[in-house]
Scaffold this motif. Structure first.
Motif, PDB file in Angstrom:
ATOM      1  N   TYR A 269       0.876  -1.023   0.001  1.00  0.00           N
ATOM      2  CA  TYR A 269       0.217   0.241   0.138  1.00  0.00           C
ATOM      3  C   TYR A 269       1.018   1.206  -0.030  1.00  0.00           C
ATOM      4  N   SER A 270       1.875   1.187   0.986  1.00  0.00           N
ATOM      5  CA  SER A 270       2.807   2.335   1.106  1.00  0.00           C
ATOM      6  C   SER A 270       3.558   2.638  -0.398  1.00  0.00           C
ATOM      7  N   VAL A 271       3.905   1.872  -1.170  1.00  0.00           N
ATOM      8  CA  VAL A 271       4.556   1.815  -2.320  1.00  0.00           C
ATOM      9  C   VAL A 271       3.552   2.394  -3.281  1.00  0.00           C
TER      10      VAL A 271
ATOM     11  N   LEU B 187      13.034   1.284   4.151  1.00  0.00           N
ATOM     12  CA  LEU B 187      13.333   0.051   3.795  1.00  0.00           C
ATOM     13  C   LEU B 187      14.571  -0.438   3.120  1.00  0.00           C
ATOM     14  N   ASP B 188      14.973  -1.625   3.110  1.00  0.00           N
ATOM     15  CA  ASP B 188      16.267  -1.889   2.350  1.00  0.00           C
ATOM     16  C   ASP B 188      15.995  -1.676   1.083  1.00  0.00           C
ATOM     17  N   PRO B 189      16.581  -1.197   0.128  1.00  0.00           N
ATOM     18  CA  PRO B 189      16.590  -1.319  -1.377  1.00  0.00           C
ATOM     19  C   PRO B 189      16.052  -2.851  -1.854  1.00  0.00           C
ATOM     20  N   SER B 190      16.532  -3.716  -1.465  1.00  0.00           N
ATOM     21  CA  SER B 190      16.035  -5.156  -1.815  1.00  0.00           C
ATOM     22  C   SER B 190      14.754  -5.326  -1.545  1.00  0.00           C
ATOM     23  N   GLN B 191      13.923  -4.796  -0.388  1.00  0.00           N
ATOM     24  CA  GLN B 191      12.879  -5.034  -0.091  1.00  0.00           C
ATOM     25  C   GLN B 191      11.931  -4.181  -1.096  1.00  0.00           C
ATOM     26  N   ILE B 192      12.237  -3.072  -1.207  1.00  0.00           N
ATOM     27  CA  ILE B 192      11.666  -2.070  -2.389  1.00  0.00           C
ATOM     28  C   ILE B 192      11.432  -2.893  -3.664  1.00  0.00           C
ATOM     29  N   VAL B 193      12.625  -3.341  -4.034  1.00  0.00           N
ATOM     30  CA  VAL B 193      12.789  -4.184  -5.425  1.00  0.00           C
ATOM     31  C   VAL B 193      11.662  -5.355  -5.300  1.00  0.00           C
ATOM     32  N   SER B 194      11.512  -6.103  -4.355  1.00  0.00           N
ATOM     33  CA  SER B 194      10.593  -7.177  -4.160  1.00  0.00           C
ATOM     34  C   SER B 194       9.318  -6.982  -4.159  1.00  0.00           C
TER      35      SER B 194
ATOM     36  N   GLU C 288       6.297  10.741  -9.025  1.00  0.00           N
ATOM     37  CA  GLU C 288       7.022  10.063  -9.859  1.00  0.00           C
ATOM     38  C   GLU C 288       8.414   9.583  -9.048  1.00  0.00           C
ATOM     39  N   PRO C 289       8.308   8.871  -7.655  1.00  0.00           N
ATOM     40  CA  PRO C 289       9.424   8.505  -6.951  1.00  0.00           C
ATOM     41  C   PRO C 289      10.272   7.541  -7.452  1.00  0.00           C
ATOM     42  N   THR C 290      11.573   7.556  -7.168  1.00  0.00           N
ATOM     43  CA  THR C 290      12.635   6.796  -7.772  1.00  0.00           C
ATOM     44  C   THR C 290      12.605   5.474  -6.723  1.00  0.00           C
ATOM     45  N   GLN C 291      13.058   4.269  -7.020  1.00  0.00           N
ATOM     46  CA  GLN C 291      13.394   3.075  -6.182  1.00  0.00           C
ATOM     47  C   GLN C 291      14.196   3.855  -5.018  1.00  0.00           C
ATOM     48  N   ARG C 292      15.127   4.328  -5.265  1.00  0.00           N
ATOM     49  CA  ARG C 292      16.143   4.767  -4.139  1.00  0.00           C
ATOM     50  C   ARG C 292      15.223   5.822  -3.180  1.00  0.00           C
TER      51      ARG C 292
ATOM     52  N   ARG D  54      18.910   8.892 -16.359  1.00  0.00           N
ATOM     53  CA  ARG D  54      18.691   7.800 -16.903  1.00  0.00           C
ATOM     54  C   ARG D  54      19.177   6.242 -16.568  1.00  0.00           C
ATOM     55  N   ARG D  55      19.821   6.594 -15.304  1.00  0.00           N
ATOM     56  CA  ARG D  55      20.618   5.166 -14.728  1.00  0.00           C
ATOM     57  C   ARG D  55      19.330   4.990 -13.790  1.00  0.00           C
ATOM     58  N   SER D  56      18.530   5.681 -13.393  1.00  0.00           N
ATOM     59  CA  SER D  56      17.490   5.496 -12.402  1.00  0.00           C
ATOM     60  C   SER D  56      16.117   4.892 -12.950  1.00  0.00           C
ATOM     61  N   LYS D  57      15.259   4.343 -12.056  1.00  0.00           N
ATOM     62  CA  LYS D  57      14.069   4.071 -12.436  1.00  0.00           C
ATOM     63  C   LYS D  57      13.083   4.746 -11.630  1.00  0.00           C
TER      64      LYS D  57
END
Length: 160
Positions: A60-62, A83-90, A71-75, A110-113
């Motif tokens: 829900y938060s994401v 949250l750990d970046p790996s948790q965000i990716v999951s 338009e937030p980046t994953q970072r 362009r390196r960022s999503k």
């Protein structure tokens, strides 16, 4: 050995059952514990209602941030949600698999999503937001409207 002539408080006072008896401990006077406890009980309630949509508070938060128009980046998601970046990716992988969000190349870097909602994601977020709002109302039933407003103001000030 001399017989004991005083009665202890435990013998005089009937024991209160449940967690109410812990409400007067040193821990219950610590603001960070109280904030964490409120967050835990609130998250548990929200997870309970979000389950009907196949979501949890983290999803829900994401999704809420994806639908914010920022338009937030994953970072940024990782940092804001602590949250750990790996948790965000999951979490993003799961939401993407459901068709609720998509990753796009960030035009600023362009390196960022960046994370963008789909139409289905916006609809899902609307349903989830309604459920979370009701869950929050239930969690805070003991507070007046003015107290809730003050709590929100103080939480924003302390957390952001």
């Amino acid at each position: 050995m001399t017989p004991r002539t005083t009665t202890s408080v435990d013998e005089e006072t009937p024991r209160i059952g449940g967690i109410e008896r812990l409400a007067h401990t040193d821990l219950a006077a610590e603001p960070l514990f109280l904030a964490a406890r409120l967050a835990s009980t609130g998250s548990a309630g929200a997870n309970g209602v979000l389950a009907e949509l196949g979501l949890k508070v983290r999803h829900y938060s994401v999704l809420a941030l994806a639908c914010s128009g920022e338009e937030p980046t994953q970072r940024e998601l990782s940092q804001f949600l602590v949250l750990d970046p790996s948790q965000i990716v999951s979490i993003i992988d799961e939401l993407e698999h459901r068709g609720a969000v998509e990753r796009r190349t960030d035009p600023r870097d362009r390196r960022s999503k960046i994370l963008a909602p789909t139409a289905a994601g916006r609809s899902l977020y609307g349903q989830a937001r309604d459920l979370v709002t009701r869950s929050t109302e239930e969690s805070l039933t003991g507070l007046s409207v003015a107290e809730r407003d003050e709590l929100f103001r103080l939480l924003r000030k302390a957390a952001l």
